[in-house]
Design a protein around this motif. Structure first.
Motif, mmCIF file in Angstrom:
data_model
loop_
_atom_site.group_PDB
_atom_site.id
_atom_site.type_symbol
_atom_site.label_atom_id
_atom_site.label_comp_id
_atom_site.label_asym_id
_atom_site.label_seq_id
_atom_site.Cartn_x
_atom_site.Cartn_y
_atom_site.Cartn_z
ATOM 1 N N CYS A 7 11.807 15.752 -41.169
ATOM 2 C CA CYS A 7 10.654 15.258 -40.574
ATOM 3 C C CYS A 7 11.161 14.796 -39.426
ATOM 4 O O CYS A 7 11.083 15.159 -38.094
ATOM 5 N N CYS A 54 3.855 14.414 -41.625
ATOM 6 C CA CYS A 54 4.108 14.914 -43.084
ATOM 7 C C CYS A 54 3.477 14.212 -43.981
ATOM 8 O O CYS A 54 3.599 14.485 -45.269
ATOM 9 N N TYR A 57 4.437 11.223 -45.228
ATOM 10 C CA TYR A 57 5.204 10.160 -45.997
ATOM 11 C C TYR A 57 4.680 8.751 -45.791
ATOM 12 O O TYR A 57 4.289 8.422 -44.764
ATOM 13 N N CYS A 111 3.305 8.500 -42.058
ATOM 14 C CA CYS A 111 3.880 9.448 -41.138
ATOM 15 C C CYS A 111 2.845 10.383 -40.775
ATOM 16 O O CYS A 111 1.790 11.011 -41.912
ATOM 17 N N CYS A 148 9.758 8.635 -38.631
ATOM 18 C CA CYS A 148 9.615 8.990 -40.158
ATOM 19 C C CYS A 148 11.043 9.124 -40.682
ATOM 20 O O CYS A 148 11.719 10.196 -40.251
HETATM 21 ZN ZN LIG Z 1 7.190 12.441 -41.680
#
Ligand SMILES: [Zn+2]
Length: 413
Positions: free
Chosen positions: A329, A348, A350, A345, A324
């Motif tokens: 992160c 998190c 993303y 991700c 990521c």
């Molecule tokens: Zn992440």
């Protein structure tokens, strides 16, 4: 700083002019080999151009119809080969006596004139006019940049005959101002791939469709030609291959220009790529053609960027696709990559286009490396499409994201 470029151009010639060039090449090669022979006294070889001139000039003028400038050029070429052979001998290395067998001829500004779309060339029977066969595209080609541009001056050319065609490899040079590397430079990350040839950390995409399409066509044609199995088919295939190579080189020039433009517009002092060693083994679906294209692209970007004071670097590619790229992160797992295009991700949340995420990671790897190493030259951040990310995680646009499913040649997101 002086910048030198060589541009290959195919020539369009009448049959009688082509005959004249063949005769000229034959006599040029004869002259170069004559000079080599005359250079040897037992095992000792004369390499000084002056001495070689005294030994051979009259005889070569008498035996050939070459213009005196071509006689000189053949002698220079012979002298250079002799010098490199003698240098090897002095280092105790093996090198055979030079012998010229290929079809080539050296022109300079006294034996040729170079114009925007044609050259006049000295032959064994006066000068001929040779039209250039130029690509259809009129911008972003090496021809447009170096042959037609005002900036570059033509210094000479080597004439080659290959597979039934004459080519001039035109040498050009320009004096450009010494580049001033951008202050507080940033890094531009570039991800290379099969689906997208190149994606930058600023979110520009160059599609691999053309290359991939042609590779499939090529394989099909090759299979059917191999079935026919004739020598003619093999030669026809090689010709097609060479023609396509020229087309792809132009495409790679365009992409390289786009990457360099992107770096300049964003104040980057470094363009970071992944390490190209063994890239074909690492990358699913990559063929020899892709490995070739990536290497070319890297070389093109390197020399085009140099004059703007921008460096190119390669970084270790490990985990650049699975990790990521969101600062803070860095979660790294295969499941982050549910499809070829998509990065999601698992930690998190993303989301981004997978190639864009990889381009950011490549840039970040360089950014961290440059901060770890002592000495100058560290970049201050990674350039994104919406701003800059620095090593400590500050981004001027925290919500930047480039999502999956965006394709096309070099468009900004
Ligand atoms: Zn992440």
């Amino acid at each position: 700083m002086e910048v030198r470029r060589t541009v290959p151009v195919k020539l369009d010639l009448s049959d009688s002019d082509a005959d004249l060039l063949h005769e000229t090449i034959d006599e040029f090669r004869w002259a170069a080999n004559y000079v080599v022979d005359a250079a040897f006294d037992d095992e000792y070889a004369v390499t000084s151009k002056r001495k070689l001139h005294d030994r051979t000039y009259q005889q070569v003028r008498e035996e050939t119809r070459l213009h005196s400038n071509l006689v000189q050029a053949a002698r220079s070429r012979a002298a250079e080969s002799l010098q490199s052979v003698v240098a090897k001998w002095k280092r105790g290395k093996y090198a055979s006596r030079p012998y010229f067998s290929s079809s080539f001829l050296e022109y300079d500004k006294r034996s040729a004139t170079f114009n925007a779309d044609y050259a006049t060339l000295s032959t064994v029977d006066g000068r001929i006019t040779a039209e250039y066969v130029l690509p259809d595209e009129d911008r972003d080609t090496p021809h447009a940049e170096y042959l037609f541009g005002d900036e570059y001056e033509t210094t000479g050319a080597t004439l080659h005959y290959r597979n039934g065609e004459f080519y001039l490899h035109v040498r050009t040079k320009a004096d450009v101002e010494d580049p001033e590397p951008p202050e507080n430079g940033t890094v531009l990350g570039v991800d290379l791939g099969v689906e997208n040839i190149a994606v930058t950390s600023t979110g520009k995409f160059w599609s691999g469709n053309e290359l991939n399409h042609w590779h499939r066509e090529y394989e099909k044609r090759r299979a059917s030609m191999q079935q026919r199995g004739t020598r003619y088919a093999h030669e026809a295939m090689q010709r097609v291959g060479r023609k396509e190579t020229g087309r792809f080189e132009q495409m790679l020039h365009r992409i390289a220009n786009g990457i360099v433009r992107e770096a300049r517009e964003n104040g980057c002092s470094v363009v970071a790529f992944e390490d190209l060693t063994d890239i074909r083994e690492r990358m699913a679906g990559a063929k020899r053609l892709h490995a070739w294209a990536f290497r070319r692209l890297f070389d093109y970007v390197t020399y085009k960027a140099e004059r703007f004071g921008i460096d190119t670097e390669q970084v270790n590619p490990a985990y650049t696709s699975q990790r990521c790229s969101r600062i803070g992160c860095g979660f790294t797992v295969d499941a982050n990559r549910p499809s070829q295009d998509t990065f999601e991700c698992q930690s998190c949340g993303y989301e981004a286009h997978a190639d864009y995420n990889a381009a950011k990671n490549i840039g970040l790897k360089y950014l961290r490396r440059s901060h770890r190493s002592s000495g100058g030259g560290a970049v201050v951040g990674l350039r994104l499409n919406t701003g800059m990310l620095n090593a400590s995680g500050f981004t001027s646009a925290p919500c930047e994201s480039v999502r999956a499913g965006v394709h096309g040649e070099g468009h900004a997101l």
